[in-house]
Design a protein around this motif. Sequence first.
Motif, mmCIF file in Angstrom:
data_model
loop_
_atom_site.group_PDB
_atom_site.id
_atom_site.type_symbol
_atom_site.label_atom_id
_atom_site.label_comp_id
_atom_site.label_asym_id
_atom_site.label_seq_id
_atom_site.Cartn_x
_atom_site.Cartn_y
_atom_site.Cartn_z
ATOM 1 N N PHE A 66 45.340 35.473 34.984
ATOM 2 C CA PHE A 66 44.439 36.370 34.648
ATOM 3 C C PHE A 66 46.141 37.126 33.772
ATOM 4 O O PHE A 66 45.903 37.651 32.449
ATOM 5 C CB PHE A 66 43.913 37.512 35.170
ATOM 6 C CG PHE A 66 42.516 37.384 35.619
ATOM 7 C CD1 PHE A 66 41.456 37.253 34.725
ATOM 8 C CD2 PHE A 66 42.514 37.375 37.055
ATOM 9 C CE1 PHE A 66 39.973 37.640 35.415
ATOM 10 C CE2 PHE A 66 41.187 36.495 37.476
ATOM 11 C CZ PHE A 66 39.876 36.506 36.249
ATOM 12 N N THR A 70 50.070 38.727 29.545
ATOM 13 C CA THR A 70 50.115 39.704 29.518
ATOM 14 C C THR A 70 51.854 40.590 29.732
ATOM 15 O O THR A 70 52.572 40.067 29.476
ATOM 16 C CB THR A 70 50.024 40.833 31.041
ATOM 17 O OG1 THR A 70 48.209 39.989 31.243
ATOM 18 C CG2 THR A 70 49.831 41.711 31.207
ATOM 19 N N TYR A 93 48.126 59.666 31.132
ATOM 20 C CA TYR A 93 48.417 58.142 31.399
ATOM 21 C C TYR A 93 48.197 57.389 29.753
ATOM 22 O O TYR A 93 47.265 57.878 29.130
ATOM 23 C CB TYR A 93 47.077 57.402 31.983
ATOM 24 C CG TYR A 93 46.088 55.731 32.054
ATOM 25 C CD1 TYR A 93 47.583 55.075 31.935
ATOM 26 C CD2 TYR A 93 45.116 55.675 31.384
ATOM 27 C CE1 TYR A 93 47.188 53.344 31.940
ATOM 28 C CE2 TYR A 93 44.491 54.261 31.568
ATOM 29 C CZ TYR A 93 45.350 53.707 31.663
ATOM 30 O OH TYR A 93 44.718 52.238 31.464
ATOM 31 N N ARG A 96 44.856 52.293 28.135
ATOM 32 C CA ARG A 96 43.458 51.800 27.506
ATOM 33 C C ARG A 96 42.439 52.619 28.944
ATOM 34 O O ARG A 96 42.898 52.746 30.519
ATOM 35 C CB ARG A 96 42.814 50.483 27.310
ATOM 36 C CG ARG A 96 43.627 50.497 26.209
ATOM 37 C CD ARG A 96 43.695 49.030 25.921
ATOM 38 N NE ARG A 96 44.426 47.426 26.782
ATOM 39 C CZ ARG A 96 44.331 46.782 26.739
ATOM 40 N NH1 ARG A 96 43.598 45.778 26.325
ATOM 41 N NH2 ARG A 96 46.073 46.033 27.821
ATOM 42 N N HIS A 102 39.375 46.280 31.173
ATOM 43 C CA HIS A 102 39.186 44.451 31.973
ATOM 44 C C HIS A 102 37.570 43.958 31.203
ATOM 45 O O HIS A 102 37.445 43.042 32.054
ATOM 46 C CB HIS A 102 38.751 45.194 33.089
ATOM 47 C CG HIS A 102 39.856 45.692 34.039
ATOM 48 N ND1 HIS A 102 40.232 46.948 34.075
ATOM 49 C CD2 HIS A 102 41.610 45.142 34.574
ATOM 50 C CE1 HIS A 102 41.564 47.092 34.734
ATOM 51 N NE2 HIS A 102 42.093 45.868 34.926
HETATM 52 C C1 HEM Z 1 41.670 49.292 40.995
HETATM 53 C C2 HEM Z 1 42.459 47.800 40.320
HETATM 54 C C3 HEM Z 1 43.100 47.814 39.291
HETATM 55 C C4 HEM Z 1 43.492 48.943 38.061
HETATM 56 C C5 HEM Z 1 43.749 50.410 38.794
HETATM 57 C C6 HEM Z 1 43.947 48.406 36.941
HETATM 58 C C7 HEM Z 1 44.554 49.135 36.288
HETATM 59 C C8 HEM Z 1 44.987 48.669 35.688
HETATM 60 C C9 HEM Z 1 45.716 49.488 34.334
HETATM 61 C C10 HEM Z 1 46.349 50.801 34.320
HETATM 62 C C11 HEM Z 1 45.944 48.603 33.314
HETATM 63 C C12 HEM Z 1 47.327 48.210 31.720
HETATM 64 C C13 HEM Z 1 46.289 49.182 30.838
HETATM 65 C C14 HEM Z 1 46.162 48.718 29.161
HETATM 66 O O1 HEM Z 1 47.041 47.585 28.921
HETATM 67 O O2 HEM Z 1 46.112 49.137 28.365
HETATM 68 C C15 HEM Z 1 45.996 46.974 33.644
HETATM 69 C C16 HEM Z 1 45.761 46.128 33.022
HETATM 70 C C17 HEM Z 1 45.385 44.305 32.786
HETATM 71 N N1 HEM Z 1 44.678 43.896 34.329
HETATM 72 FE FE1 HEM Z 1 43.863 45.438 35.784
HETATM 73 N N2 HEM Z 1 43.572 46.825 36.880
HETATM 74 C C18 HEM Z 1 43.058 46.725 38.360
HETATM 75 C C19 HEM Z 1 42.460 45.489 38.457
HETATM 76 C C20 HEM Z 1 42.712 44.173 38.021
HETATM 77 C C21 HEM Z 1 42.010 43.222 38.317
HETATM 78 C C22 HEM Z 1 40.598 42.627 39.651
HETATM 79 C C23 HEM Z 1 42.235 42.016 37.896
HETATM 80 C C24 HEM Z 1 42.305 40.486 37.882
HETATM 81 C C25 HEM Z 1 42.370 39.942 38.733
HETATM 82 C C26 HEM Z 1 43.309 42.961 36.379
HETATM 83 C C27 HEM Z 1 42.964 42.416 35.337
HETATM 84 C C28 HEM Z 1 44.365 42.984 34.339
HETATM 85 C C29 HEM Z 1 44.615 42.445 33.284
HETATM 86 C C30 HEM Z 1 45.048 40.558 33.250
HETATM 87 C C31 HEM Z 1 45.653 43.241 32.542
HETATM 88 C C32 HEM Z 1 46.740 43.424 31.337
HETATM 89 C C33 HEM Z 1 45.549 43.236 30.246
HETATM 90 C C34 HEM Z 1 46.759 42.982 28.874
HETATM 91 O O3 HEM Z 1 47.657 42.063 28.921
HETATM 92 O O4 HEM Z 1 46.409 42.832 27.691
HETATM 93 N N3 HEM Z 1 43.088 44.191 36.827
HETATM 94 N N4 HEM Z 1 44.891 47.114 34.949
#
Ligand code: HEM
Length: 150
Positions: A66, A70, A93, A96, A102
């Motif tokens: 995933f 990134t 914060y 997004r 997601h």
């Molecule tokens: C409670 C659980 C989670 C929280 C609090 C969370 C929070 C976040 C945050 C704050 C970001 C960055 C925000 C942004 O780019 O604007 C992010 C990015 C991301 N999250 Fe989560 N996340 C969670 C669970 C997951 C799970 C389970 C996956 C996949 C298995 C995941 C995959 C990703 C990916 C791939 C990105 C990067 C997106 C990019 O590259 O643009 N997240 N997440």
Amino acid sequence: MKKSIWKVIIVGICLGLLVTCSLRNDDEDSTDGSTLYERLGGEEAIAAVVKDMTARVAADDRINQFFAKTNIPKFERLLAEHLCLLTGGGCRYTGRDMFTLHQGMGITEDDFNALVENLVATLDSFQVPEAEKAELLQILGGLKTNIVQK
Ligand code: HEM
């Protein structure tokens, strides 16, 4: 005044004190009113937790695909900001919202649990107490419906 009246007055005062004390204790939970953010150790501790968890996720073949494209330093910064906000640290914060971000990734419940498993391993390695760990996991569990896709 009769002895019995004095008895009633004294018993009344004691009961009043007992009730007051027990109410004060109810207000004061074991956390002393501090935020989860403070109890986790604040900015530095959260940044360290995020870094450790990200390294574990990167090594976890169940979910690391995933994150293949990134920008990891940016992800770490935004996740730390988000955790700060969620735990009462009052940070702004700048990322997004959880749903928009997601959406379309096709994250399953197993993927979500795998990430949480990595976070738990991190929290355990930092010896975060059970109460704080449970509180944080409960908060994150509440975000699940915005992250997991049916
Ligand atoms: C409670 C659980 C989670 C929280 C609090 C969370 C929070 C976040 C945050 C704050 C970001 C960055 C925000 C942004 O780019 O604007 C992010 C990015 C991301 N999250 Fe989560 N996340 C969670 C669970 C997951 C799970 C389970 C996956 C996949 C298995 C995941 C995959 C990703 C990916 C791939 C990105 C990067 C997106 C990019 O590259 O643009 N997240 N997440």
